[in-house]
Design a protein around this motif. Structure first.
Motif, PDB file in Angstrom:
ATOM      1  N   ARG A  48       0.828  -1.209   0.000  1.00 23.60           N
ATOM      2  CA  ARG A  48       0.000   0.000   0.000  1.00 23.60           C
ATOM      3  C   ARG A  48       0.861   1.257   0.000  1.00 23.60           C
ATOM      4  NH1 ARG A  48      -4.661  -0.791   4.313  1.00 23.60           N
ATOM      5  NH2 ARG A  48      -2.906  -1.363   5.605  1.00 23.60           N
ATOM      6  N   VAL A  49       1.987   1.218   0.677  1.00 23.89           N
ATOM      7  CA  VAL A  49       2.890   2.375   0.676  1.00 23.89           C
ATOM      8  C   VAL A  49       3.437   2.611  -0.726  1.00 23.89           C
ATOM      9  CG1 VAL A  49       5.146   3.184   1.490  1.00 23.89           C
ATOM     10  CG2 VAL A  49       3.480   2.281   3.125  1.00 23.89           C
ATOM     11  N   GLU A  50       3.751   1.531  -1.441  1.00 29.36           N
ATOM     12  CA  GLU A  50       4.215   1.663  -2.826  1.00 29.36           C
ATOM     13  C   GLU A  50       3.153   2.341  -3.690  1.00 29.36           C
ATOM     14  OE1 GLU A  50       7.154   1.123  -4.339  1.00 29.36           O
ATOM     15  OE2 GLU A  50       7.962   0.741  -2.351  1.00 29.36           O
ATOM     16  N   GLU A  51       1.894   1.980  -3.473  1.00 26.16           N
ATOM     17  CA  GLU A  51       0.801   2.610  -4.216  1.00 26.16           C
ATOM     18  C   GLU A  51       0.735   4.105  -3.925  1.00 26.16           C
ATOM     19  OE1 GLU A  51      -2.948   0.675  -3.427  1.00 26.16           O
ATOM     20  OE2 GLU A  51      -2.041  -1.307  -3.671  1.00 26.16           O
ATOM     21  N   LEU A  52       1.050   4.447  -2.710  1.00 22.56           N
ATOM     22  CA  LEU A  52       0.992   5.857  -2.310  1.00 22.56           C
ATOM     23  C   LEU A  52       2.004   6.727  -3.054  1.00 22.56           C
ATOM     24  CD1 LEU A  52       0.665   5.792   1.570  1.00 22.56           C
ATOM     25  CD2 LEU A  52      -0.959   6.727  -0.062  1.00 22.56           C
ATOM     26  N   ARG A  53       3.125   6.144  -3.400  1.00 21.99           N
ATOM     27  CA  ARG A  53       4.188   6.932  -4.025  1.00 21.99           C
ATOM     28  C   ARG A  53       3.698   7.715  -5.228  1.00 21.99           C
ATOM     29  NH1 ARG A  53      10.085   4.468  -3.475  1.00 21.99           N
ATOM     30  NH2 ARG A  53       9.852   3.687  -1.379  1.00 21.99           N
ATOM     31  N   SER A  54       2.964   7.054  -6.110  1.00 20.90           N
ATOM     32  CA  SER A  54       2.500   7.746  -7.309  1.00 20.90           C
ATOM     33  C   SER A  54       1.490   8.835  -6.953  1.00 20.90           C
ATOM     34  CB  SER A  54       1.903   6.764  -8.317  1.00 20.90           C
ATOM     35  OG  SER A  54       0.794   6.104  -7.747  1.00 20.90           O
ATOM     36  N   GLU A  55       0.662   8.584  -5.950  1.00 20.73           N
ATOM     37  CA  GLU A  55      -0.303   9.597  -5.532  1.00 20.73           C
ATOM     38  C   GLU A  55       0.386  10.782  -4.868  1.00 20.73           C
ATOM     39  OE1 GLU A  55      -3.929   8.311  -3.529  1.00 20.73           O
ATOM     40  OE2 GLU A  55      -3.435   6.257  -4.149  1.00 20.73           O
ATOM     41  N   ILE A  56       1.361  10.496  -4.032  1.00 21.82           N
ATOM     42  CA  ILE A  56       2.030  11.553  -3.282  1.00 21.82           C
ATOM     43  C   ILE A  56       2.927  12.395  -4.177  1.00 21.82           C
ATOM     44  CG2 ILE A  56       3.787  11.947  -1.498  1.00 21.82           C
ATOM     45  CD1 ILE A  56       2.433   9.736   0.120  1.00 21.82           C
ATOM     46  N   ASP A  57       3.499  11.781  -5.205  1.00 23.30           N
ATOM     47  CA  ASP A  57       4.397  12.514  -6.099  1.00 23.30           C
ATOM     48  C   ASP A  57       3.738  13.735  -6.738  1.00 23.30           C
ATOM     49  OD1 ASP A  57       6.568  10.932  -5.581  1.00 23.30           O
ATOM     50  OD2 ASP A  57       6.351   9.697  -7.385  1.00 23.30           O
ATOM     51  N   VAL A  58       2.430  13.696  -6.924  1.00 24.12           N
ATOM     52  CA  VAL A  58       1.744  14.805  -7.589  1.00 24.12           C
ATOM     53  C   VAL A  58       1.131  15.803  -6.613  1.00 24.12           C
ATOM     54  CG1 VAL A  58       1.295  13.469  -9.674  1.00 24.12           C
ATOM     55  CG2 VAL A  58      -0.414  13.497  -7.845  1.00 24.12           C
ATOM     56  N   VAL A  59       1.257  15.550  -5.315  1.00 26.45           N
ATOM     57  CA  VAL A  59       0.685  16.456  -4.322  1.00 26.45           C
ATOM     58  C   VAL A  59       1.546  17.711  -4.217  1.00 26.45           C
ATOM     59  CG1 VAL A  59       0.114  16.734  -1.868  1.00 26.45           C
ATOM     60  CG2 VAL A  59      -0.354  14.571  -3.016  1.00 26.45           C
ATOM     61  N   VAL A  60       0.889  18.859  -4.245  1.00 25.37           N
ATOM     62  CA  VAL A  60       1.586  20.134  -4.062  1.00 25.37           C
ATOM     63  C   VAL A  60       0.850  20.952  -3.011  1.00 25.37           C
ATOM     64  CG1 VAL A  60       2.567  20.233  -6.376  1.00 25.37           C
ATOM     65  CG2 VAL A  60       0.342  21.269  -5.947  1.00 25.37           C
ATOM     66  N   GLY A  61       1.597  21.802  -2.357  1.00 22.93           N
ATOM     67  CA  GLY A  61       1.026  22.717  -1.375  1.00 22.93           C
ATOM     68  C   GLY A  61       1.287  24.140  -1.808  1.00 22.93           C
ATOM     69  N   ARG A  62       0.381  24.996  -1.415  1.00 23.35           N
ATOM     70  CA  ARG A  62       0.533  26.398  -1.802  1.00 23.35           C
ATOM     71  C   ARG A  62       0.435  27.285  -0.566  1.00 23.35           C
ATOM     72  NH1 ARG A  62      -1.628  23.714  -5.912  1.00 23.35           N
ATOM     73  NH2 ARG A  62      -0.908  24.132  -8.011  1.00 23.35           N
ATOM     74  N   GLY A  63       1.204  28.357  -0.616  1.00 19.86           N
ATOM     75  CA  GLY A  63       1.158  29.332   0.457  1.00 19.86           C
ATOM     76  C   GLY A  63       1.318  30.718  -0.123  1.00 19.86           C
ATOM     77  N   GLU A  64       0.784  31.690   0.598  1.00 21.82           N
ATOM     78  CA  GLU A  64       0.953  33.068   0.128  1.00 21.82           C
ATOM     79  C   GLU A  64       1.066  34.004   1.309  1.00 21.82           C
ATOM     80  OE1 GLU A  64      -3.386  34.844  -0.858  1.00 21.82           O
ATOM     81  OE2 GLU A  64      -2.663  33.391  -2.324  1.00 21.82           O
TER      82      GLU A  64
END
Length: 138
Positions: free
Chosen positions: A22-38
């Motif tokens: 399941r952690v391996e599956e997460l890698r592809s999902e997490i790779d595209v996560v971005v955070g924004r701040g201003e």
């Protein structure tokens, strides 16, 4: 004295293997996560990736009117906000995919240590029994 239970070891091993898959599956999902701040009323915008690295810093023309100290503070504040945002998103993805938070390293170490201790104790008993039988048969 704890008796070693091979079935318990199998259950723990299967659980660990399932978690790793399941952690391996997460890698592809997490790779595209971005955070924004201003900061500075949106004049400073920062984007951070899942690793926490900054991916983009945008300074609007009005931000350049700030003195260097205020601009530095705004960039820092926006970067921290972006990193906090991406961390929260990664936690949410993990909780959704894994059905909750990952167990802490200390808990896993403790569980594995307990199983290992039981196994070693059981093996010591069996080796002593073999030694006793070998001595008796002489």
């Amino acid at each position: 004295m704890n008796d070693f239970d091979p079935e318990e070891l199998e259950r723990i091993t299967a659980r660990a293997e399932d978690m790793l898959a399941r952690v391996e599956e997460l890698r592809s999902e997490i790779d595209v996560v971005v955070g924004r701040g201003e900061a500075a009323d949106g004049q400073v915008r920062v984007t951070a990736g899942a690793s926490g690295r900054l991916m983009d810093v945008v300074l609007a023309p009005r931000a350049m009117r700030l003195d260097s100290q205020k601009l530095a503070e705004a960039v820092l504040r926006a970067a921290q906000e972006a990193q906090d945002d991406v961390a929260a998103k990664v936690d949410a993805v993990m909780a959704e995919t894994l059905g909750g938070a990952l167990p802490g390293r200390e808990l896993l170490d403790e569980q594995f240590g307990s199983v290992l201790e039981s196994f070693e104790s059981s093996m010591d008993e069996r080796l002593r029994a073999i030694d006793d039988r070998t001595r008796d048969s002489r």
